[in-house]
Design an enzyme around this catalytic site. Sequence first.
Site, PDB file in Angstrom:
ATOM      1  N   ARG A 119      66.602  73.218  42.829  1.00  0.00           N
ATOM      2  CA  ARG A 119      65.718  72.940  41.700  1.00  0.00           C
ATOM      3  C   ARG A 119      65.897  71.480  41.332  1.00  0.00           C
ATOM      4  O   ARG A 119      66.984  70.913  41.458  1.00  0.00           O
ATOM      5  CB  ARG A 119      66.052  73.833  40.503  1.00  0.00           C
ATOM      6  CG  ARG A 119      65.564  75.274  40.652  1.00  0.00           C
ATOM      7  CD  ARG A 119      64.046  75.356  40.572  1.00  0.00           C
ATOM      8  NE  ARG A 119      63.550  76.723  40.650  1.00  0.00           N
ATOM      9  CZ  ARG A 119      63.067  77.281  41.756  1.00  0.00           C
ATOM     10  NH1 ARG A 119      63.060  76.591  42.891  1.00  0.00           N
ATOM     11  NH2 ARG A 119      62.605  78.503  41.740  1.00  0.00           N
ATOM     12  N   GLU A 161      58.933  68.025  37.731  1.00  0.00           N
ATOM     13  CA  GLU A 161      57.880  68.383  38.671  1.00  0.00           C
ATOM     14  C   GLU A 161      56.594  68.824  37.950  1.00  0.00           C
ATOM     15  O   GLU A 161      56.680  69.584  36.981  1.00  0.00           O
ATOM     16  CB  GLU A 161      58.416  69.523  39.538  1.00  0.00           C
ATOM     17  CG  GLU A 161      57.652  69.827  40.777  1.00  0.00           C
ATOM     18  CD  GLU A 161      58.395  70.812  41.668  1.00  0.00           C
ATOM     19  OE1 GLU A 161      57.784  71.819  42.065  1.00  0.00           O
ATOM     20  OE2 GLU A 161      59.591  70.577  41.940  1.00  0.00           O
ATOM     21  N   HIS A 171      57.391  70.282  47.314  1.00  0.00           N
ATOM     22  CA  HIS A 171      57.924  71.626  47.104  1.00  0.00           C
ATOM     23  C   HIS A 171      57.408  72.584  48.181  1.00  0.00           C
ATOM     24  O   HIS A 171      56.755  73.596  47.893  1.00  0.00           O
ATOM     25  CB  HIS A 171      57.559  72.145  45.712  1.00  0.00           C
ATOM     26  CG  HIS A 171      58.526  73.182  45.209  1.00  0.00           C
ATOM     27  ND1 HIS A 171      58.957  73.218  43.904  1.00  0.00           N
ATOM     28  CD2 HIS A 171      59.147  74.216  45.826  1.00  0.00           C
ATOM     29  CE1 HIS A 171      59.788  74.228  43.738  1.00  0.00           C
ATOM     30  NE2 HIS A 171      59.927  74.845  44.901  1.00  0.00           N
TER      31      HIS A 171
END
Length: 317
Positions: A237, A266, A284
């Site tokens: 993450r 993000e 991602h």
Amino acid sequence: MLKLFVTRPLPEKVLDALAERFEMTVRPSELPMEFDEMTASLSDYDVVLSTLRDLYSAKVFDAVDKPRCKLLANFGVGFNHIDVAAAKGAGVLVTNTPGAVTDATADIALTLMLMVTRRAGEGERLVRSGGWTGWHPTQMLGMHLTGKRLGILGMGRIGQAIARRCHYGFDMTVHYCSRTPKEAVMETSWHKSAAELAAAVDVLVLAVPGGAETRHLVDTEVLKALGPDGYLVNIARGDVVDEAALIAALEAGDIAGAGLDVYENEPAVPETLMARSDVVLLPHLGTAALEVREAMGMVAVENLIAFAEGRELVNPV
């Protein structure tokens, strides 16, 4: 038939399976849910299939008196975007989709490791720009990955899959840090802290869950310990890394480079990172393969059907 709300478009195979068992509404937007949409989903539906960046916070649950929704089936293994304690306090169960994502995420870790150590992103940009003048003996020399020391921060399913690929595929020695030592099929070295691990390896790969316990786990101390010849790879993450500290470490030459699939804020990516040739940036892509997303969806389907039939949930969190 239970009313189901799906917060994002999903692969057709998954939606077809859901349509057979539920009265389904699919939200057409690919963007995360807004606050009012989340409260409405809890009020108007029996079950919700949510995913990354649908921020079901304590405030969302507090805003709904006696939610009609009794299950949030999360599409993804990570669930730090859901306040699980607040959900359970409101009588809402939470599930996730572990297992289905393991190999695909490990593959992206290897992709980033190769790209950043062998300067592949930089090389592709050179070719596309028309600036490549042809092969020569000292052109774009990177680090040879075979035989190097791998560090894995977090030795769960994904961490172990990365370890297998690197040890058996690249003859790398495996070092790791986790709460307790793990049994492994290959020889490994356990380290008690992230900084100790970083100091012992050439490439540090992050594979810990997100959440308050791991936020900024990789900070200035860890990056300095990794050293000027070391590379950082993050497929966990984004907020596991203190992004400001990472930028400072790159600018100071404290590390050799970074490969990132996730970001602290993000989808915002700092201009400083985008401008650097020693950083590889992916959007991602950890689980971005059709068969993987279908598998994730079908695990969520299993959890939803188990709930509808009054059976034990397959993947409760």
